[in-house]
Write an enzyme that holds these catalytic residues in place. Sequence first.
Site, PDB file in Angstrom:
ATOM      1  N   GLY A  89       0.844  -1.208   0.000  1.00 16.69           N
ATOM      2  CA  GLY A  89       0.000   0.000   0.000  1.00 16.69           C
ATOM      3  C   GLY A  89       0.870   1.245   0.000  1.00 16.69           C
ATOM      4  O   GLY A  89       1.846   1.314   0.737  1.00 16.69           O
TER       5      GLY A  89
ATOM      6  N   ALA B 232      15.316  10.970  -0.433  1.00 17.71           N
ATOM      7  CA  ALA B 232      16.430  10.893   0.525  1.00 17.71           C
ATOM      8  C   ALA B 232      17.381   9.753   0.167  1.00 17.71           C
ATOM      9  O   ALA B 232      18.611   9.889   0.270  1.00 17.71           O
ATOM     10  CB  ALA B 232      15.875  10.707   1.936  1.00 17.71           C
TER      11      ALA B 232
ATOM     12  N   VAL C 203      17.921   8.502  -2.852  1.00 11.56           N
ATOM     13  CA  VAL C 203      18.665   8.863  -4.075  1.00 11.56           C
ATOM     14  C   VAL C 203      19.769   9.876  -3.747  1.00 11.56           C
ATOM     15  O   VAL C 203      20.945   9.696  -4.112  1.00 11.56           O
ATOM     16  CB  VAL C 203      17.690   9.424  -5.145  1.00 11.56           C
ATOM     17  CG1 VAL C 203      18.455  10.003  -6.331  1.00 11.56           C
ATOM     18  CG2 VAL C 203      16.717   8.337  -5.600  1.00 11.56           C
TER      19      VAL C 203
ATOM     20  N   ARG D  60       1.299  -5.143  -5.916  1.00  7.57           N
ATOM     21  CA  ARG D  60       1.362  -6.401  -5.163  1.00  7.57           C
ATOM     22  C   ARG D  60       1.754  -7.469  -6.178  1.00  7.57           C
ATOM     23  O   ARG D  60       1.243  -7.493  -7.288  1.00  7.57           O
ATOM     24  CB  ARG D  60       0.030  -6.656  -4.491  1.00  7.57           C
ATOM     25  CG  ARG D  60      -0.275  -5.535  -3.483  1.00  7.57           C
ATOM     26  CD  ARG D  60      -1.214  -5.924  -2.410  1.00  7.57           C
ATOM     27  NE  ARG D  60      -1.067  -5.069  -1.250  1.00  7.57           N
ATOM     28  CZ  ARG D  60      -1.768  -3.940  -1.036  1.00  7.57           C
ATOM     29  NH1 ARG D  60      -2.648  -3.530  -1.923  1.00  7.57           N
ATOM     30  NH2 ARG D  60      -1.580  -3.229   0.062  1.00  7.57           N
TER      31      ARG D  60
ATOM     32  N   GLY E 121       5.299  -2.013   3.860  1.00 10.87           N
ATOM     33  CA  GLY E 121       4.833  -2.599   5.112  1.00 10.87           C
ATOM     34  C   GLY E 121       5.427  -3.981   5.354  1.00 10.87           C
ATOM     35  O   GLY E 121       6.422  -4.360   4.719  1.00 10.87           O
ATOM     36  N   ASP E 122       4.799  -4.744   6.235  1.00  7.77           N
ATOM     37  CA  ASP E 122       5.432  -6.007   6.640  1.00  7.77           C
ATOM     38  C   ASP E 122       5.513  -7.032   5.512  1.00  7.77           C
ATOM     39  O   ASP E 122       6.446  -7.852   5.491  1.00  7.77           O
ATOM     40  CB  ASP E 122       4.796  -6.586   7.906  1.00  7.77           C
ATOM     41  CG  ASP E 122       3.308  -6.809   7.774  1.00  7.77           C
ATOM     42  OD1 ASP E 122       2.732  -6.443   6.728  1.00  7.77           O
ATOM     43  OD2 ASP E 122       2.706  -7.361   8.719  1.00  7.77           O
TER      44      ASP E 122
ATOM     45  N   THR F 119       3.867   2.755   5.799  1.00  9.46           N
ATOM     46  CA  THR F 119       2.469   2.321   5.812  1.00  9.46           C
ATOM     47  C   THR F 119       1.666   3.263   6.686  1.00  9.46           C
ATOM     48  O   THR F 119       2.146   3.675   7.753  1.00  9.46           O
ATOM     49  CB  THR F 119       2.294   0.876   6.318  1.00  9.46           C
ATOM     50  OG1 THR F 119       0.903   0.651   6.588  1.00  9.46           O
ATOM     51  CG2 THR F 119       3.078   0.576   7.589  1.00  9.46           C
ATOM     52  N   ILE F 120       0.463   3.573   6.227  1.00 11.17           N
ATOM     53  CA  ILE F 120      -0.383   4.467   7.036  1.00 11.17           C
ATOM     54  C   ILE F 120      -0.890   3.769   8.288  1.00 11.17           C
ATOM     55  O   ILE F 120      -1.424   4.411   9.187  1.00 11.17           O
ATOM     56  CB  ILE F 120      -1.585   5.020   6.229  1.00 11.17           C
ATOM     57  CG1 ILE F 120      -2.533   3.893   5.806  1.00 11.17           C
ATOM     58  CG2 ILE F 120      -1.111   5.826   5.034  1.00 11.17           C
ATOM     59  CD1 ILE F 120      -3.885   4.414   5.313  1.00 11.17           C
ATOM     60  N   ASP F 121      -0.740   2.442   8.356  1.00 10.87           N
ATOM     61  CA  ASP F 121      -1.375   1.683   9.442  1.00 10.87           C
ATOM     62  C   ASP F 121      -0.613   1.698  10.772  1.00 10.87           C
ATOM     63  O   ASP F 121      -1.174   1.280  11.784  1.00 10.87           O
ATOM     64  CB  ASP F 121      -1.563   0.220   9.019  1.00 10.87           C
ATOM     65  CG  ASP F 121      -2.653   0.060   7.963  1.00 10.87           C
ATOM     66  OD1 ASP F 121      -3.486   0.973   7.838  1.00 10.87           O
ATOM     67  OD2 ASP F 121      -2.661  -0.965   7.265  1.00 10.87           O
TER      68      ASP F 121
ATOM     69  N   ASP G 127       1.535  -0.251  11.834  1.00 15.50           N
ATOM     70  CA  ASP G 127       1.453  -1.591  12.423  1.00 15.50           C
ATOM     71  C   ASP G 127       2.743  -2.395  12.285  1.00 15.50           C
ATOM     72  O   ASP G 127       2.701  -3.622  12.195  1.00 15.50           O
ATOM     73  CB  ASP G 127       0.264  -2.360  11.819  1.00 15.50           C
ATOM     74  CG  ASP G 127       0.396  -2.552  10.316  1.00 15.50           C
ATOM     75  OD1 ASP G 127       1.262  -1.894   9.688  1.00 15.50           O
ATOM     76  OD2 ASP G 127      -0.360  -3.360   9.757  1.00 15.50           O
TER      77      ASP G 127
ATOM     78  N   ARG H 202      -7.031  -2.506   8.257  1.00 21.89           N
ATOM     79  CA  ARG H 202      -7.644  -3.837   8.130  1.00 21.89           C
ATOM     80  C   ARG H 202      -7.337  -4.685   9.358  1.00 21.89           C
ATOM     81  O   ARG H 202      -8.198  -5.351   9.896  1.00 21.89           O
ATOM     82  CB  ARG H 202      -7.119  -4.522   6.867  1.00 21.89           C
ATOM     83  CG  ARG H 202      -7.834  -5.822   6.562  1.00 21.89           C
ATOM     84  CD  ARG H 202      -7.679  -6.238   5.114  1.00 21.89           C
ATOM     85  NE  ARG H 202      -6.352  -5.973   4.595  1.00 21.89           N
ATOM     86  CZ  ARG H 202      -6.073  -5.811   3.308  1.00 21.89           C
ATOM     87  NH1 ARG H 202      -7.010  -5.873   2.396  1.00 21.89           N
ATOM     88  NH2 ARG H 202      -4.837  -5.583   2.905  1.00 21.89           N
TER      89      ARG H 202
ATOM     90  N   GLY I 204     -12.812  13.182  19.558  1.00 23.10           N
ATOM     91  CA  GLY I 204     -13.722  13.084  20.696  1.00 23.10           C
ATOM     92  C   GLY I 204     -14.867  12.114  20.466  1.00 23.10           C
ATOM     93  O   GLY I 204     -16.028  12.411  20.759  1.00 23.10           O
TER      94      GLY I 204
ATOM     95  N   GLU J 232     -17.367   8.918  20.922  1.00 22.67           N
ATOM     96  CA  GLU J 232     -17.958   8.205  22.061  1.00 22.67           C
ATOM     97  C   GLU J 232     -17.507   6.738  22.073  1.00 22.67           C
ATOM     98  O   GLU J 232     -17.326   6.155  23.134  1.00 22.67           O
ATOM     99  CB  GLU J 232     -19.502   8.255  22.006  1.00 22.67           C
ATOM    100  CG  GLU J 232     -20.115   9.507  22.635  1.00 22.67           C
ATOM    101  CD  GLU J 232     -19.843  10.777  21.851  1.00 22.67           C
ATOM    102  OE1 GLU J 232     -19.704  10.700  20.612  1.00 22.67           O
ATOM    103  OE2 GLU J 232     -19.744  11.860  22.466  1.00 22.67           O
TER     104      GLU J 232
ATOM    105  N   GLN K  71      -7.821   8.643   2.624  1.00 24.44           N
ATOM    106  CA  GLN K  71      -6.898   8.678   3.772  1.00 24.44           C
ATOM    107  C   GLN K  71      -5.471   8.327   3.377  1.00 24.44           C
ATOM    108  O   GLN K  71      -4.531   8.574   4.123  1.00 24.44           O
ATOM    109  CB  GLN K  71      -7.334   7.663   4.832  1.00 24.44           C
ATOM    110  CG  GLN K  71      -8.659   7.979   5.459  1.00 24.44           C
ATOM    111  CD  GLN K  71      -9.248   6.757   6.149  1.00 24.44           C
ATOM    112  OE1 GLN K  71      -9.013   6.528   7.315  1.00 24.44           O
ATOM    113  NE2 GLN K  71     -10.002   5.956   5.416  1.00 24.44           N
TER     114      GLN K  71
END
Length: 324
Positions: free
Chosen positions: A15, A26, A28, A76, A106-107, A129-131, A133, A175, A189, A191, A256
């Site tokens: 992703g 950076a 390069v 991918r 990512g991983d 990765t945006i996650d 994780d 995910r 904020g 709930e 996002q």
Amino acid sequence: MAKEIKTIGVLTSGGDAPGMNAAIRAVVRTAIARGVKVKGIKKGYQGLLNEEISDMEARHVSDMIQLGGTVLGTARCMEFMTPEGQQKGADICREYGIDGIVVIGGDGTYRGAQKLSALGINTIAIPGTIDLDIACTDYTIGFDTAVNTAMQAIDKVKDTSASHERCSIIEVMGRDAGYIALWCGIANGAEDILIPEKYDYNEQSIINSIINNRRRGKTHHLIINAEGIGHSTSMAKRIEAATGIETRATILGYMQRGGTPTAKDRYFASIMGAYAVDIMLAGKTNRTVGYRHGEFVDYDIDEALQMKKEIDPYQYEVSSLLSI
Ligand code: ADP
Ligand code: F6P
């Protein structure tokens, strides 16, 4: 003795994430400054196997630090999951004189890097990765931009939803990981925050709290739902039926993952990109760059992939304390 690195490759994979371009730049420029040649590899491991490889000079990365996405493209690649695909990738590196590769992703991308390292191509990974994780690092490139993008969108939905005294469910990306949801939940904020790591699927308790809050005079109820929980639209229907309160679901989706990277993403990407090149030139391989306890560090990828990342229980508790 470590082999001398004369030419390195750089690719982005999995992703995309805002800040990947700053990392490419950076890599390069650091390599060139250290007297090393750079080849850009398009579309991740797929582009390596397709030999979409070209020389990169310092000017090729001008005016792109502010761009979202990745100028190298990403993909991918199933073929690279096979031993034959990995051997082909390593052979292509040798054919093009690529002594080492910096991979940004990512991983999954890390697992590809492990395979290349084992086949003698010095490989260094950068967490993109945006996650958020990846367990060995407190920071992954793209998270800050994604969470700010989501937060701003949620503020807007909240305006209209509160005006109509509705309940809103907003689904954010993640995910398998709830970091974007947790951060937005606190920053907006909310709930309720429903994340894969913690949610007990007790919808009735959410329904009860919406009804109680309404009785206490709260005119709006915001639920942040991580993509891994999903079913936001059907959940909205069930909540509306059970509470009698109009409930709408909004799925923020791919917006996002795009957009101009924040200063934090550009900064981390720049330092991590340079760091990756410098540890490669120091003879390291099968390493990932990370950021831990305020410092840029590196870890063995095998060890990094064994590490577990957990939602901090105190931060999670605070998110519910503040939602009363
Ligand atoms: P991310 O890097 O964002 O986690 P993916 O999990 O899709 O994204 O992984 C990106 C790519 O990395 C895959 O499409 C594949 O080419 C490669 N990859 C993933 N897992 C492995 C593996 N076990 N062995 C070799 N390559 C892998
Ligand atoms: O980039 C990470 C991520 O956004 C996850 O949160 C999400 O599940 C996944 O990518 C979806 O990506 P795609 O639809 O491109 O496979």
